[in-house]
Write a protein that holds these residues in place. Sequence first.
Motif, mmCIF file in Angstrom:
data_model
loop_
_atom_site.group_PDB
_atom_site.id
_atom_site.type_symbol
_atom_site.label_atom_id
_atom_site.label_comp_id
_atom_site.label_asym_id
_atom_site.label_seq_id
_atom_site.Cartn_x
_atom_site.Cartn_y
_atom_site.Cartn_z
ATOM 1 N N LYS A 1 51.979 80.329 15.749
ATOM 2 C CA LYS A 1 50.824 80.130 16.633
ATOM 3 C C LYS A 1 51.011 80.839 17.973
ATOM 4 O O LYS A 1 50.034 81.240 18.602
ATOM 5 N N GLU A 2 52.250 81.007 18.401
ATOM 6 C CA GLU A 2 52.541 81.743 19.638
ATOM 7 C C GLU A 2 52.479 83.250 19.428
ATOM 8 O O GLU A 2 52.590 84.019 20.380
ATOM 9 N N GLY A 3 52.313 83.681 18.161
ATOM 10 C CA GLY A 3 52.238 85.106 17.847
ATOM 11 C C GLY A 3 53.581 85.806 17.919
ATOM 12 O O GLY A 3 53.636 87.018 18.090
ATOM 13 N N ARG A 4 54.681 85.056 17.758
ATOM 14 C CA ARG A 4 56.018 85.634 17.917
ATOM 15 C C ARG A 4 56.776 85.766 16.599
ATOM 16 O O ARG A 4 57.781 86.439 16.533
ATOM 17 N N TYR A 5 56.312 85.110 15.542
ATOM 18 C CA TYR A 5 56.988 85.149 14.249
ATOM 19 C C TYR A 5 56.665 86.462 13.551
ATOM 20 O O TYR A 5 55.498 86.824 13.404
ATOM 21 N N VAL A 6 57.689 87.193 13.122
ATOM 22 C CA VAL A 6 57.485 88.450 12.406
ATOM 23 C C VAL A 6 57.723 88.246 10.913
ATOM 24 O O VAL A 6 56.887 88.596 10.095
ATOM 25 N N SER A 7 58.869 87.671 10.565
ATOM 26 C CA SER A 7 59.188 87.422 9.163
ATOM 27 C C SER A 7 60.381 86.479 9.079
ATOM 28 O O SER A 7 61.025 86.194 10.082
ATOM 29 N N GLY A 8 60.673 86.038 7.876
ATOM 30 C CA GLY A 8 61.835 85.192 7.667
ATOM 31 C C GLY A 8 61.873 84.667 6.258
ATOM 32 O O GLY A 8 60.846 84.608 5.580
ATOM 33 N N GLU A 9 63.066 84.326 5.820
ATOM 34 C CA GLU A 9 63.256 83.798 4.481
ATOM 35 C C GLU A 9 64.479 82.891 4.469
ATOM 36 O O GLU A 9 65.443 83.112 5.201
ATOM 37 N N ALA A 10 64.440 81.893 3.605
ATOM 38 C CA ALA A 10 65.635 81.107 3.298
ATOM 39 C C ALA A 10 66.420 81.887 2.250
ATOM 40 O O ALA A 10 65.848 82.654 1.482
ATOM 41 N N LEU A 11 67.725 81.694 2.224
ATOM 42 C CA LEU A 11 68.572 82.384 1.263
ATOM 43 C C LEU A 11 69.202 81.379 0.305
ATOM 44 O O LEU A 11 69.609 80.294 0.725
ATOM 45 N N LEU A 12 69.284 81.752 -0.947
ATOM 46 C CA LEU A 12 69.959 80.919 -1.941
ATOM 47 C C LEU A 12 71.466 81.107 -1.812
ATOM 48 O O LEU A 12 71.924 82.155 -1.371
ATOM 49 N N PRO A 13 72.243 80.109 -2.213
ATOM 50 C CA PRO A 13 73.703 80.267 -2.172
ATOM 51 C C PRO A 13 74.157 81.334 -3.164
ATOM 52 O O PRO A 13 73.444 81.664 -4.106
ATOM 53 N N GLY A 14 75.354 81.842 -2.962
ATOM 54 C CA GLY A 14 75.922 82.797 -3.902
ATOM 55 C C GLY A 14 75.523 84.214 -3.584
ATOM 56 O O GLY A 14 75.246 84.556 -2.443
ATOM 57 N N GLY A 15 75.490 85.034 -4.591
ATOM 58 C CA GLY A 15 75.177 86.438 -4.433
ATOM 59 C C GLY A 15 76.389 87.284 -4.755
ATOM 60 O O GLY A 15 77.322 86.836 -5.433
ATOM 61 N N LYS A 16 76.408 88.499 -4.299
ATOM 62 C CA LYS A 16 77.504 89.438 -4.531
ATOM 63 C C LYS A 16 77.959 90.007 -3.202
ATOM 64 O O LYS A 16 77.162 90.192 -2.281
ATOM 65 N N LEU A 17 79.239 90.310 -3.121
ATOM 66 C CA LEU A 17 79.823 90.955 -1.954
ATOM 67 C C LEU A 17 80.215 92.360 -2.369
ATOM 68 O O LEU A 17 81.019 92.541 -3.287
ATOM 69 N N VAL A 18 79.624 93.364 -1.732
ATOM 70 C CA VAL A 18 79.867 94.752 -2.084
ATOM 71 C C VAL A 18 80.743 95.368 -1.006
ATOM 72 O O VAL A 18 80.398 95.368 0.176
ATOM 73 N N SER A 19 81.894 95.902 -1.441
ATOM 74 C CA SER A 19 82.837 96.549 -0.518
ATOM 75 C C SER A 19 83.091 97.962 -1.020
ATOM 76 O O SER A 19 84.002 98.202 -1.804
ATOM 77 N N GLY A 20 82.276 98.869 -0.603
ATOM 78 C CA GLY A 20 82.435 100.243 -1.061
ATOM 79 C C GLY A 20 81.679 100.498 -2.345
ATOM 80 O O GLY A 20 80.888 99.682 -2.808
ATOM 81 N N GLN A 21 81.960 101.651 -2.952
ATOM 82 C CA GLN A 21 81.205 102.085 -4.120
ATOM 83 C C GLN A 21 81.635 101.416 -5.417
ATOM 84 O O GLN A 21 80.874 101.399 -6.375
ATOM 85 N N SER A 22 82.849 100.877 -5.478
ATOM 86 C CA SER A 22 83.316 100.368 -6.759
ATOM 87 C C SER A 22 83.766 98.914 -6.743
ATOM 88 O O SER A 22 84.198 98.398 -7.757
ATOM 89 N N THR A 23 83.657 98.235 -5.599
ATOM 90 C CA THR A 23 84.132 96.860 -5.525
ATOM 91 C C THR A 23 82.958 95.911 -5.319
ATOM 92 O O THR A 23 82.334 95.911 -4.263
ATOM 93 N N VAL A 24 82.669 95.130 -6.360
ATOM 94 C CA VAL A 24 81.617 94.120 -6.291
ATOM 95 C C VAL A 24 82.221 92.820 -6.789
ATOM 96 O O VAL A 24 82.751 92.766 -7.895
#
Length: 112
Positions: free
Chosen positions: A37-60
């Motif tokens: 209502k203040e016109g200040r919100y641009v975007s946002g999302e909640a995140l689910l637990p978990g996922g993947k951690l990517v470290s470089g081209q070959s480490t997931v």
Amino acid sequence: MEKFMLIFHGGIKQDASPEELQTNMGQWMAWVDKIQKEGRYVSGEALLPGGKLVSGQSTVTDGPYTEGKEVVGGFFVIEAANMEEAVAECQNSPDYAYGGRVQVRPVMKFDM
């Protein structure tokens, strides 16, 4: 106005009752509604637990695995005049009810 990302850490109560979760969700919705209502919100999302951690081209790996207080539960992008105003907006975050924290980061501008 400048853009700021609010990154929500922790604030997740594993043993919360359904009533507590519903109350907390109502607080979140009211806070988002206020910012919109203040016109200040641009975007946002909640995140689910978990996922993947990517470290470089070959480490997931599965993860990221962190302590509960470090879990990123979601994000907002808001507009504020400056860092002080963005930080002040965070004073009303429902995340604090469960010991959460809010990281405030300025969004870099790109001239294209």
